[in-house]
Design an enzyme around this catalytic site. Structure first.
Site, mmCIF file in Angstrom:
data_model
loop_
_atom_site.group_PDB
_atom_site.id
_atom_site.type_symbol
_atom_site.label_atom_id
_atom_site.label_comp_id
_atom_site.label_asym_id
_atom_site.label_seq_id
_atom_site.Cartn_x
_atom_site.Cartn_y
_atom_site.Cartn_z
ATOM 1 N N LYS A 78 0.838 -1.205 0.000
ATOM 2 C CA LYS A 78 0.000 0.000 0.000
ATOM 3 C C LYS A 78 0.874 1.256 0.000
ATOM 4 C CE LYS A 78 -3.755 -2.314 -0.262
ATOM 5 N NZ LYS A 78 -3.525 -3.570 0.357
HETATM 6 C C1 LIG Z 1 -9.558 -2.798 -1.172
HETATM 7 C C2 LIG Z 1 -8.902 -3.590 -0.093
HETATM 8 N N1 LIG Z 1 -9.560 -3.781 1.056
HETATM 9 C C3 LIG Z 1 -9.025 -4.470 2.074
HETATM 10 C C4 LIG Z 1 -7.760 -4.996 1.982
HETATM 11 C C5 LIG Z 1 -7.217 -5.754 3.158
HETATM 12 O O1 LIG Z 1 -6.202 -5.048 3.783
HETATM 13 P P1 LIG Z 1 -5.071 -5.835 4.611
HETATM 14 O O2 LIG Z 1 -4.220 -6.586 3.625
HETATM 15 O O3 LIG Z 1 -4.316 -4.749 5.307
HETATM 16 O O4 LIG Z 1 -5.749 -6.755 5.538
HETATM 17 C C6 LIG Z 1 -7.036 -4.826 0.789
HETATM 18 C C7 LIG Z 1 -5.692 -5.328 0.553
HETATM 19 O O5 LIG Z 1 -4.955 -5.933 1.112
HETATM 20 C C8 LIG Z 1 -7.610 -4.110 -0.269
HETATM 21 O O6 LIG Z 1 -6.964 -3.921 -1.420
#
Ligand SMILES: Cc1ncc(COP(=O)(O)O)c(C=O)c1O
Length: 387
Positions: free
Chosen positions: A207
């Site tokens: 990210k």
């Molecule tokens: C749009 C979106 N929502 C939620 C997530 C989940 O986040 P995390 O990986 O930090 O759990 C991601 C990516 O990982 C994502 O791209």
């Protein structure tokens, strides 16, 4: 800036035999930004050997500084964005028998957490110009069972927050924003995170900003904070003596630890120029890619200011373009499978013509901090040549 964070990933680099390669360097679609070693490693070493690596003062300090950075005081940290989003749904009162209106144009965790609460996912169609929820389509899916609208700012382009919030307010339901792609984006002159009951940020590896893994949740209502803190730690109030607590609700092991928080504290010192470069590159492409035959650019509300996690183009013969860019060493991908095509969401299937149009044309190209002036000109030149 130290050599570790110079924006030169596309300059010549030694090949496998230690010689300088003269073939075009790859421009990756994603690249991890990590703060300079000299700034990060002493802090990391200190925390690793401090004897206190679980949740402690560095986590509280990171929450405070991240809140300051966003400009939203009520902030909770989590081990992942997924954990933050699941907790947001629980705080919004979502549970078995409820419906949550959501988008299929996202990463799977956005929608899996809805199923984890026992609620039903209800797809609303997206705006074919940007892949974000179309407010009219959302309004048409509201039922007496609707408990929340889950809004994704896909690729860093803010969804139509004003119209979506108006629908939610009309029906007395919460808006939960999944801003995993949208750190640094703004809407109506305010940062993403300032508009809705809940906004989640992901600090996962690729990210805009990473703590290796991590997630944050901005809560509009300060009354949500004590329950949010309990939910992220087994339902236990960490401030109370352990033998005097009562677990009255199922909680989870979702808390952030001191190690990730320490990485985050250092990353925050470097994040502004990173975000600025994503945005500058996005704006460059908005101008430089206009008018290319066979290529459409995304469009969004006048109030939206994207933070361009990646840059999405909408192309005729998209797969040919993907192949051509690949041959030229330019990273590109669809990044996500439309979620309605997973069998776990079979019960939610419905016609989504806007998503059909967006998904069949979308292609994501590099736009981040590692794309320097030469790289972005090379990308624009490749697109202008045609495919
Ligand atoms: C749009 C979106 N929502 C939620 C997530 C989940 O986040 P995390 O990986 O930090 O759990 C991601 C990516 O990982 C994502 O791209």
């Amino acid at each position: 800036m130290s050599a570790r964070i110079r924006l030169l990933p596309n300059s010549a680099a030694p090949d496998g035999r230690g010689r300088m390669s003269n073939i075009a360097q790859q421009i990756p679609l994603f690249k991890v930004f990590m703060a300079p070693e000299a700034a990060l490693m002493p802090r990391l070493r200190d925390v690793l050997y401090s004897g206190a690596i679980s949740e402690g003062p560095p986590v509280a300090e990171f929450e405070r500084r991240f809140a300051e950075f966003i400009g939203q005081p009520q902030m909770l940290s989590f081990y992942s964005g997924t954990a933050a989003l699941h907790t947001a749904l629980l705080l919004a009162g979502v549970g078995p028998g409820d419906e949550v209106i959501s988008t299929a144009m996202t990463a799977e965790p956005t929608n899996l957490v809805i199923l984890q609460t026992g609620a039903q996912v209800v797809w609303a169609d997206v705006d074919a110009r940007n892949g974000n929820l179309a407010p009219d389509a959302v309004a048409a899916k509201i039922t007496p069972l609707t408990r929340a609208i889950l809004v994704v700012h896909y690729g860093g382009i803010p969804a139509s927050i004003a119209a979506l919030r108006a629908i939610a307010e009309r029906h007395g339901i919460a808006v939960i924003e999944d801003a995993a792609h949208a750190l640094g984006a703004r809407y109506g002159g305010k940062p993403i995170g300032a508009h809705s009951e809940y906004t989640m940020y992901s600090l996962q590896a690729i990210k805009h900003m990473t703590t290796v893994d991590g997630g944050m949740l901005a809560c509009r209502n300060p009354d949500d904070l004590p329950r949010g803190r309990r939910l992220r730690w087994f339902g236990i109030d960490r401030a109370a003596p352990r033998t005097e607590v009562d677990v009255a609700e199922v909680g989870y092991k979702y808390h952030m630890n001191n190690v990730n928080a320490t990485i985050g504290l250092v990353q925050l010192d470097y994040i502004r120029p990173v975000l600025e470069r994503h945005i500058a590159n996005g704006r460059y492409f908005d101008a430089a890619l206009r008018g290319i035959p066979g290529l459409r650019l995304c469009a969004w509300d006048a109030a939206a200011e994207p933070s361009y996690w990646f840059y999405t183009v909408l192309a005729e013969r998209r797969d040919d373009l993907a192949r051509r860019l690949g041959e030229l060493g330019i990273g590109n991908s669809l990044a996500h499978k439309r979620n309605d095509r997973h069998s776990v969401f079979a019960a939610s299937r419905c016609e989504l013509p806007g998503l059909d149009r967006f998904y069949d044309a979308m292609l994501h190209i590099p736009c981040g901090w590692w794309v320097d002036d030469a790289a972005r000109e090379r990308i624009a030149g490749a697109l202008r040549q045609g495919w």
